[in-house]
Each structure stands twice: as C-alpha cells, then as structure tokens.
Design an enzyme around this catalytic site. Structure first.
Site, PDB file in Angstrom:
ATOM      1  N   SER A 195       0.852  -1.177   0.000  1.00  0.00           N
ATOM      2  CA  SER A 195       0.000   0.000   0.000  1.00  0.00           C
ATOM      3  C   SER A 195       0.892   1.232   0.000  1.00  0.00           C
ATOM      4  O   SER A 195       1.945   1.248   0.646  1.00  0.00           O
ATOM      5  CB  SER A 195      -0.887  -0.005   1.239  1.00  0.00           C
ATOM      6  OG  SER A 195      -1.302   1.300   1.564  1.00  0.00           O
ATOM      7  N   LYS A 230       0.596  -3.279   4.897  1.00  0.00           N
ATOM      8  CA  LYS A 230      -0.272  -4.012   3.973  1.00  0.00           C
ATOM      9  C   LYS A 230       0.477  -4.900   2.986  1.00  0.00           C
ATOM     10  O   LYS A 230       1.568  -4.590   2.523  1.00  0.00           O
ATOM     11  CB  LYS A 230      -1.123  -3.037   3.147  1.00  0.00           C
ATOM     12  CG  LYS A 230      -2.216  -2.333   3.893  1.00  0.00           C
ATOM     13  CD  LYS A 230      -3.238  -3.260   4.541  1.00  0.00           C
ATOM     14  CE  LYS A 230      -4.070  -4.036   3.531  1.00  0.00           C
ATOM     15  NZ  LYS A 230      -4.950  -3.139   2.751  1.00  0.00           N
TER      16      LYS A 230
END
Ligand code: ARG
Length: 408
Positions: free
Chosen positions: A278, A284
């Site tokens: 991300s 992420k």
C-alpha cells in the site's frame, strides 16, 4: 477520395466523419497474418482453377509475404481511409504489383474474407487457451499430489463443516478445468470449417474449389451453406461463453485464496513477488493479482452479453453490426490468456500454512458428522443419532470444551 472497392456507383466521396465512424482498422489490424494466409491460399486456388495464371498467383503470394514482413516490422501506418485490414492489405498489394493485385478479390467478398480471418484467429486463440489450461492443470496436479494428506476445514455456507484434504480441494479445481478443456476441444472440432467461397452470401458462379481451400488451411471442410457461412458468429459466442466459465472458476479460486490470505484465516502467505503493498499503510500486503482475476471475469461476462445482444436481431445474412464482434472477442481472448498465464505461477509461489489448516480441522466440531455416523453403525436410527450429537455439541459449546471431551 472515392472508395476504390465500390466507387463505381457513387458520385461523391464518403463524408470524412463516416470514414472515421465506419473504420475498423484500428482494431482489426491484428488479423493481418490470418488475412494474408487466407489471401495467399485463395490466390493459389484461383490459379489451380485457371481463373488467374500461375505467375499471377506467384507474384500475388510473394507481394503478400513482403507486406506481412513490412507490417510485422511496423513499416506501415494503418490508414483509416482503407476502412479495414482487408482493404488496407489489398491496397498495398496493388501499389506493389499493379493490376495483377486487383485480381486477388476474384470470387470473394469481404463478408467471407472477414469470416475466414476471424475463424483462423479464433482457432489460433483456442490453441493458445488449450496450452495455458494444460499448464494450469499441471500446477494443480502437483499441488493436489503434494497436499494429498494435509487436512483442512471444509466449508459450506462459509461455516466450518467437515475436514477435507487440501489436495482434494485442488482436485475439485482439476475437475472443473478438465471440463473446461473438454468444452474447448468440442468447440474446436465444431468451429473448424471454412467459410471462404461463400462470397457475399450466395457463393459464386465462378468454378471455385472451396474444398481445396478448406483443406489447405487445415479445416475439416467448407461450410456447406453459404448464407450460414457469412452469418455465423456462434463460434465467437461459444468461445466467450466457455471463457466466461473458465473465468468464473478462476474467480472462485481467487476468492478462496484471498480469504485464506487474511490475518483471520492465515491459511497461506502470499509471495512477495506476487503481491503488492500500500502506498499509505506500510503493514499491507495485497492480493492484487487474485482481485484482478476476480474483477476481469466480470468484463468477460459482459462481452458474452454484448455479442449475444449484437447478434440477436440480425436478419440473414451479413450486416455491418457484425463488425462489432471483434473488440470484445479479442479482449475476451487476451483477458482469458492473461489470467490463465498468471494464476499458474501464482499458485506455485504460495506458501500454504498446512499446520494452521490442520489445527483448524481438529478444533471445533468438524468431527460431529463422523461421531453421528459411528452411532448409526451401532444401530441407532439416523434422526435419533443426529439429535443426540446435536445435544452433545450444544453441551460442549456451553462448557467451552471439545465434542470428544463431552462424550468421554
Ligand atoms: N470490416 C468488416 C467487418 O469486420 C468487414 C466486412 C465488411 N463487409 C461489408 N459488406 N461491408 O465486418
């Protein structure tokens, strides 16, 4: 410029806005290889039938090969005033060899020409799809074998149901993709007939040899009914349909893998080379590849609806609406191949947490059905046994223990 292909009966040139609107060359140029092999075969047939001389056929074939090389090496700009790839190539041909080039279209219409090119394209796409499906099956077969003894929870309604083997899970997809392969083989057999020689719709009064053309191009034979030959796009629809089924399978598989990659399931870890991060959240790791496969399936289902709708109201035989068969068909083929070709290495890259799966397969009450069946074997009627095990499950839930602990 008045259009050379039909200019004779027209008193003024085509409005430039119509030229642009009518043109398909921006997308049908990818058919050029098929158009050229089709034209070379047609020219040879014309010579065999005495409709042009052998030397004329030879010079047409040679010039077409040169044009093929030139297009391959991007020496030409696709010119919209030529409308489509068929007229573009024919114009290049006459520029090269003059009047002899004008003989190539003898006994042929663009209706049977485009029908031939699209079938050749479709057959080629079918072959590539077969190879990609077979490679995916090889990967799934390896996974089914290496995980044949690894237990995991099986789900119905996405609720833990009964223990299964991870190998059997892959086995389910092997069955699905084998059926897809089967559908593809059926389709390939059914579509492999040549439309060339059907002319605009009614064939030709010239002594064409449709059978020779069909055989030379590797078809099982010519399409007998010339009206059908130029009107049929069933094979495009069928391909979009079988592609939709393959993608539906791929999308379901992707969905499970996306779930299994969540922190909550933690049944697998995505390989760094096959997942994305991300731009905002440093923690992420995203399954973009799987999400894209799931998403792209929707686009292909849409193409199937599109071509069905384009065809449904058309009177026989050819109508210009049918030019609209191409973009969605090409996109279907490209999307399908790109998904098949990424999922195979993706699957190989996954690190499955078989210990976590096994732990989940043992926890809870996944053995309830097995306990029930052991009571049935002792002679207790199924309904009674079901009720009894249900009571034990409720008791175990109340006490926060396993089913085995309640029974003991
Ligand atoms: N570009 C056309 C298509 O893709 C080729 C056939 C045109 N035929 C015609 N009669 N205008 O369908």
């Amino acid at each position: 410029m008045s259009n050379k292909a039909w200019g004779g009966r027209f008193k003024k040139p085509l409005d430039p806005r119509v030229v642009k609107f009518n043109a398909s060359i921006s997308f049908d140029n990818i058919l050029y290889e098929f158009d050229i092999i089709g034209s070379q075969t047609h020219a040879k047939m014309l010579a065999r039938q005495g409709l042009i001389s052998n030397s004329e056929a030879e010079s047409i074939c040679e010039a077409l090969s040169e044009i093929q090389d030139e297009i391959r090496t991007c020496s030409h700009v696709f010119d919209e005033s030529c409308e489509d790839i068929h007229m573009f190539i024919e114009q290049l041909l006459t520029q090269k060899i003059g009047d002899v080039g004008k003989k190539l279209h003898t006994g042929r219409s663009r209706n049977d020409q485009v029908a031939l090119d699209l079938r050749l394209y479709a057959r080629d796409a079918g072959g590539k799809t077969k190879e990609s499906l077979q490679s995916l099956l090889l990967v799934l077969e390896e996974l089914a074998q290496s995980h044949k003894d690894d237990k995991m929870p099986g789900y119905t309604h996405l609720q833990q149901a009964q223990p299964i083997y991870l190998g059997a899970y892959f086995g389910a997809y092997i069955s699905m993709f084998r059926r897809d392969l089967n559908r593809l083989d059926d389709w390939a057999e059914r579509m492999n007939f040549s439309p060339l020689g059907a002319g605009a719709l009614a064939g030709s009064s010239l002594p064409l040899d449709r059978g020779w053309v069909a055989k030379t191009l590797g078809f099982n034979g010519p399409i007998e009914n010339t009206i059908d030959a130029v009107s049929d796009r069933d094979y495009v629809i069928e391909f979009c349909s079988l592609a939709s089924i393959v993608l539906m399978h791929l999308s379901r598989l992707s969905e499970d893998l996306i779930l299994w990659a969540t922190q909550e399931f933690h049944f697998l870890t995505l390989d760094d080379g096959f997942s994305t991060g991300s731009s905002l959240m440093p923690n992420k790791k995203n399954p973009d590849v799987l999400e894209l496969i799931r998403g792209k399936s929707g686009r292909v289902f849409g193409h199937l609806m599109g071509i069905l709708t384009t065809m449904k109201g058309l009177p026989l035989a050819y109508n210009k609406d049918m030019q609209e068969d191409k973009e969605s068909f090409f996109d279907t083929v490209n999307t399908l191949l790109s998904c098949l070709d990424i999922i195979a290495p993706f699957l190989k890259s996954i690190n499955f947490h078989t210990d976590m799966m096994e732990k989940n397969a043992r926890s809870g009450f996944l053995n309830a059905t097995q306990v029930l069946e052991s009571l049935v074997l002792k002679g207790i009627p199924f309904r009674e046994a079901h009720h009894q095990v249900g009571i034990w499950v409720a008791e175990a839930l109340d006490k926060g223990v396993t089913l085995d602990e309640v029974i003991e």
